[in-house]
Design a protein around this motif. Structure first.
Motif, PDB file in Angstrom:
ATOM      1  N   ASP A 284     -11.931  80.709  72.879  1.00 46.46           N
ATOM      2  CA  ASP A 284     -12.569  81.704  72.009  1.00 46.46           C
ATOM      3  C   ASP A 284     -13.034  81.076  70.697  1.00 46.46           C
ATOM      4  OD1 ASP A 284     -12.162  83.660  73.895  1.00 46.46           O
ATOM      5  OD2 ASP A 284     -10.350  84.477  72.929  1.00 46.46           O
ATOM      6  N   VAL A 285     -12.173  80.234  70.098  1.00 48.23           N
ATOM      7  CA  VAL A 285     -12.502  79.684  68.783  1.00 48.23           C
ATOM      8  C   VAL A 285     -13.602  78.627  68.874  1.00 48.23           C
ATOM      9  CG1 VAL A 285     -10.921  77.698  68.621  1.00 48.23           C
ATOM     10  CG2 VAL A 285     -11.397  79.068  66.580  1.00 48.23           C
ATOM     11  N   GLN A 286     -13.747  77.998  70.025  1.00 51.20           N
ATOM     12  CA  GLN A 286     -14.773  76.967  70.176  1.00 51.20           C
ATOM     13  C   GLN A 286     -16.183  77.527  70.052  1.00 51.20           C
ATOM     14  OE1 GLN A 286     -13.280  75.454  73.935  1.00 51.20           O
ATOM     15  NE2 GLN A 286     -12.751  73.497  72.973  1.00 51.20           N
ATOM     16  N   ARG A 287     -16.300  78.841  70.147  1.00 49.80           N
ATOM     17  CA  ARG A 287     -17.614  79.470  70.002  1.00 49.80           C
ATOM     18  C   ARG A 287     -17.915  79.873  68.552  1.00 49.80           C
ATOM     19  NH1 ARG A 287     -15.962  81.771  75.155  1.00 49.80           N
ATOM     20  NH2 ARG A 287     -15.015  83.557  74.079  1.00 49.80           N
ATOM     21  N   LYS A 288     -16.927  79.705  67.677  1.00 51.05           N
ATOM     22  CA  LYS A 288     -17.067  80.155  66.291  1.00 51.05           C
ATOM     23  C   LYS A 288     -17.661  79.054  65.409  1.00 51.05           C
ATOM     24  CE  LYS A 288     -13.267  83.469  66.618  1.00 51.05           C
ATOM     25  NZ  LYS A 288     -14.146  84.644  66.530  1.00 51.05           N
ATOM     26  N   PRO A 289     -18.468  79.426  64.421  1.00 52.22           N
ATOM     27  CA  PRO A 289     -19.103  78.440  63.537  1.00 52.22           C
ATOM     28  C   PRO A 289     -18.105  77.532  62.824  1.00 52.22           C
ATOM     29  CG  PRO A 289     -20.131  80.585  63.275  1.00 52.22           C
ATOM     30  CD  PRO A 289     -18.937  80.796  64.161  1.00 52.22           C
ATOM     31  N   ALA A 290     -16.977  78.072  62.400  1.00 49.44           N
ATOM     32  CA  ALA A 290     -16.001  77.269  61.653  1.00 49.44           C
ATOM     33  C   ALA A 290     -15.514  76.087  62.484  1.00 49.44           C
ATOM     34  CB  ALA A 290     -14.813  78.135  61.229  1.00 49.44           C
ATOM     35  N   PHE A 291     -15.325  76.281  63.775  1.00 47.71           N
ATOM     36  CA  PHE A 291     -14.909  75.191  64.656  1.00 47.71           C
ATOM     37  C   PHE A 291     -16.046  74.202  64.855  1.00 47.71           C
ATOM     38  CE2 PHE A 291     -14.284  73.113  68.741  1.00 47.71           C
ATOM     39  CZ  PHE A 291     -12.956  72.725  68.689  1.00 47.71           C
ATOM     40  N   LYS A 292     -17.245  74.719  65.077  1.00 46.98           N
ATOM     41  CA  LYS A 292     -18.396  73.856  65.337  1.00 46.98           C
ATOM     42  C   LYS A 292     -18.764  72.979  64.145  1.00 46.98           C
ATOM     43  CE  LYS A 292     -20.487  76.982  68.741  1.00 46.98           C
ATOM     44  NZ  LYS A 292     -21.663  77.831  69.060  1.00 46.98           N
ATOM     45  N   GLU A 293     -18.325  73.389  62.936  1.00 46.04           N
ATOM     46  CA  GLU A 293     -18.647  72.631  61.732  1.00 46.04           C
ATOM     47  C   GLU A 293     -17.689  71.470  61.466  1.00 46.04           C
ATOM     48  OE1 GLU A 293     -18.774  75.525  58.640  1.00 46.04           O
ATOM     49  OE2 GLU A 293     -20.591  76.498  59.416  1.00 46.04           O
ATOM     50  N   LEU A 294     -16.631  71.378  62.230  1.00 41.30           N
ATOM     51  CA  LEU A 294     -15.704  70.258  62.051  1.00 41.30           C
ATOM     52  C   LEU A 294     -16.420  68.939  62.339  1.00 41.30           C
ATOM     53  CD1 LEU A 294     -12.511  71.695  63.831  1.00 41.30           C
ATOM     54  CD2 LEU A 294     -12.877  71.460  61.360  1.00 41.30           C
ATOM     55  N   ASN A 295     -16.117  67.915  61.543  1.00 35.45           N
ATOM     56  CA  ASN A 295     -16.763  66.610  61.727  1.00 35.45           C
ATOM     57  C   ASN A 295     -16.512  66.048  63.121  1.00 35.45           C
ATOM     58  OD1 ASN A 295     -17.846  66.503  59.109  1.00 35.45           O
ATOM     59  ND2 ASN A 295     -15.928  65.706  58.273  1.00 35.45           N
ATOM     60  N   ALA A 296     -15.279  66.174  63.592  1.00 33.37           N
ATOM     61  CA  ALA A 296     -14.942  65.635  64.912  1.00 33.37           C
ATOM     62  C   ALA A 296     -15.751  66.316  66.004  1.00 33.37           C
ATOM     63  CB  ALA A 296     -13.445  65.798  65.185  1.00 33.37           C
ATOM     64  N   VAL A 297     -15.999  67.622  65.836  1.00 33.19           N
ATOM     65  CA  VAL A 297     -16.786  68.361  66.823  1.00 33.19           C
ATOM     66  C   VAL A 297     -18.240  67.898  66.784  1.00 33.19           C
ATOM     67  CG1 VAL A 297     -17.607  70.639  67.515  1.00 33.19           C
ATOM     68  CG2 VAL A 297     -15.244  70.351  66.718  1.00 33.19           C
ATOM     69  N   GLN A 298     -18.780  67.767  65.593  1.00 33.83           N
ATOM     70  CA  GLN A 298     -20.170  67.351  65.469  1.00 33.83           C
ATOM     71  C   GLN A 298     -20.401  65.922  65.953  1.00 33.83           C
ATOM     72  OE1 GLN A 298     -21.650  68.144  61.530  1.00 33.83           O
ATOM     73  NE2 GLN A 298     -21.270  70.348  61.666  1.00 33.83           N
ATOM     74  N   ASP A 299     -19.374  65.082  65.828  1.00 29.27           N
ATOM     75  CA  ASP A 299     -19.480  63.696  66.301  1.00 29.27           C
ATOM     76  C   ASP A 299     -19.138  63.556  67.780  1.00 29.27           C
ATOM     77  OD1 ASP A 299     -20.165  62.892  63.757  1.00 29.27           O
ATOM     78  OD2 ASP A 299     -18.122  62.298  63.197  1.00 29.27           O
ATOM     79  N   ASP A 300     -18.833  64.673  68.433  1.00 35.19           N
ATOM     80  CA  ASP A 300     -18.418  64.660  69.840  1.00 35.19           C
ATOM     81  C   ASP A 300     -17.169  63.810  70.039  1.00 35.19           C
ATOM     82  OD1 ASP A 300     -18.564  65.425  72.488  1.00 35.19           O
ATOM     83  OD2 ASP A 300     -19.870  63.768  73.067  1.00 35.19           O
ATOM     84  N   HIS A 301     -16.237  63.955  69.096  1.00 31.94           N
ATOM     85  CA  HIS A 301     -14.976  63.215  69.138  1.00 31.94           C
ATOM     86  C   HIS A 301     -13.792  64.155  69.364  1.00 31.94           C
ATOM     87  CE1 HIS A 301     -16.412  59.356  66.825  1.00 31.94           C
ATOM     88  NE2 HIS A 301     -16.988  59.505  68.011  1.00 31.94           N
ATOM     89  N   VAL A 302     -13.990  65.128  70.222  1.00 32.93           N
ATOM     90  CA  VAL A 302     -12.917  66.068  70.574  1.00 32.93           C
ATOM     91  C   VAL A 302     -12.469  65.773  71.993  1.00 32.93           C
ATOM     92  CG1 VAL A 302     -12.244  68.471  70.837  1.00 32.93           C
ATOM     93  CG2 VAL A 302     -13.859  67.828  69.046  1.00 32.93           C
ATOM     94  N   VAL A 303     -11.155  65.583  72.159  1.00 33.66           N
ATOM     95  CA  VAL A 303     -10.608  65.193  73.463  1.00 33.66           C
ATOM     96  C   VAL A 303      -9.528  66.192  73.872  1.00 33.66           C
ATOM     97  CG1 VAL A 303      -9.511  63.354  74.791  1.00 33.66           C
ATOM     98  CG2 VAL A 303     -10.992  62.783  72.840  1.00 33.66           C
ATOM     99  N   THR A 304      -9.642  66.710  75.089  1.00 29.56           N
ATOM    100  CA  THR A 304      -8.627  67.612  75.633  1.00 29.56           C
ATOM    101  C   THR A 304      -7.559  66.787  76.349  1.00 29.56           C
ATOM    102  OG1 THR A 304     -10.305  69.315  75.984  1.00 29.56           O
ATOM    103  CG2 THR A 304      -8.211  69.569  77.145  1.00 29.56           C
TER     104      THR A 304
END
Length: 333
Positions: A284-304
């Protein structure tokens, strides 16, 4: 995506944090049999060399426990104890399901096939434990005295193997001593530390990066303190934690609100969950702007990652999994 910490056993554990000063270090104090005097020397020698020879060790609470010199039928009540026993080349006769799971942890699946499951994490089914005929029970950080009493009626050789703030290397050495394999435990730790340094040195441009380690709970994210297991692996690799997460301790923070989500940012963001509700909250939170604005998210550096490994108290085999997860992700950058 996934995150890290043991669910809802926290209340009882906080009540016993006074044990932390004792810890698994006392498990390293061991002695062979008792007895002094010439008239006992012959019987003592026989006791030490026979198949039913025993040793006395202290468990993580400081309790002296007589254990088999060479246990043959070990039951483990936590994932950490199972990890430790398997890393020492031993095969238990009874195990419990993994943290947050209704089955043994996936990363140990190939090693536990055919071994009887005697209950869930720290929730043994006594009839199943009896059926396993243990000569040694490793009870993790069990604090329920009534359950411990029942276990000790099955076999007096029942040990609490970790205190609330014990780190995995200390607990692992304690288990190694309890099963008379301390040398193997020390070697396993040395081998892991060598592998961690080598992996960290081979990260190229990501060498020394700031790594955020977060578990997503149903009510929001919580990041791991520096001495928590997975965080410790990252530090062993020469990586760093973000300044906002540079806190000494081995716990997870309380769940953060969306307004504080910047605290989970870093050069890299490793996310895990432990429950379906946590997984849903993360999606749910991955669709929110606050999450998308994280540097790691913008750099595609998020790992599950697998929360049932990353969120545990850890062990040598789990340590290798976390090490490999980090190295594989950062090398791709």
């Amino acid at each position: 995506m996934t995150l890290l910490n043991r669910p809802s056993l926290s209340a009882s554990r906080r009540a016993v944090r006074v044990l932390a000063g004792v810890g698994a270090a006392v498990l390293l104090a061991a002695g062979c049999g008792s007895g002094s005097g010439d008239d006992k020397s012959s019987s003592d020698t026989k006791r030490r060399t026979s198949s039913d020879a025993t040793r006395t060790v202290k468990d993580a609470t400081g309790k002296a426990v007589e254990v088999p010199a060479h246990p043959k039928r070990i039951v483990t009540l936590t994932q950490e104890d199972l990890d430790a026993v398997l890393a020492l080349g031993l095969e238990p006769v009874g195990i419990t399901n993994g943290q947050g799971l209704s089955k043994p942890p996936a990363y140990l699946k190939d090693k536990v096939e055919g071994i009887d499951v005697v209950g869930n994490l720290l929730q043994p089914v006594m009839d199943k434990v009896v059926a396993a005929k243990p000569d040694l029970i490793l009870a993790g950080d069990m604090q329920d005295e009534q359950v411990l009493k029942q276990l000790r009626e099955i076999t007096p050789a029942t040990l609490v193997t970790m205190a609330p703030t014990d780190e995995w290397k200390l607990s692992f050495r304690g288990v190694g001593n309890a099963v008379n394999e301390l040398d193997k435990a020390n070697k396993a730790i040395a081998d892991y530390e060598t592998a961690a340094k080598k992996a960290g040195a081979g990260l190229g441009e990501s060498k020394g990066a700031e790594v955020s380690i977060v578990r997503w709970n149903p009510d929001g994210p919580s990041w791991m303190e520096k001495r928590q297991f997975a965080s410790g692996v990252a530090l062993d690799m020469g990586l760093k934690r973000p300044k906002s997460q540079n806190k000494d301790g081995n716990a997870h923070t309380p769940s953060l609100s969306l307004e504080k989500i910047e605290e989970i940012d870093g050069d890299w963001l490793f996310l895990s969950t432990l429950t379906p509700d946590g997984e849903k909250a993360l999606k749910d939170v991955q669709r929110k702007p606050a999450f998308k604005e994280l540097n790691a998210v913008q750099d595609d550096h998020v790992v599950t990652v697998d929360g049932s490994v990353w969120s545990t108290r850890g062990g040598p085999l789990a340590g290798r999994v976390v090490l490999d997860d980090i190295a594989e992700a950062l090398k791709k950058s």
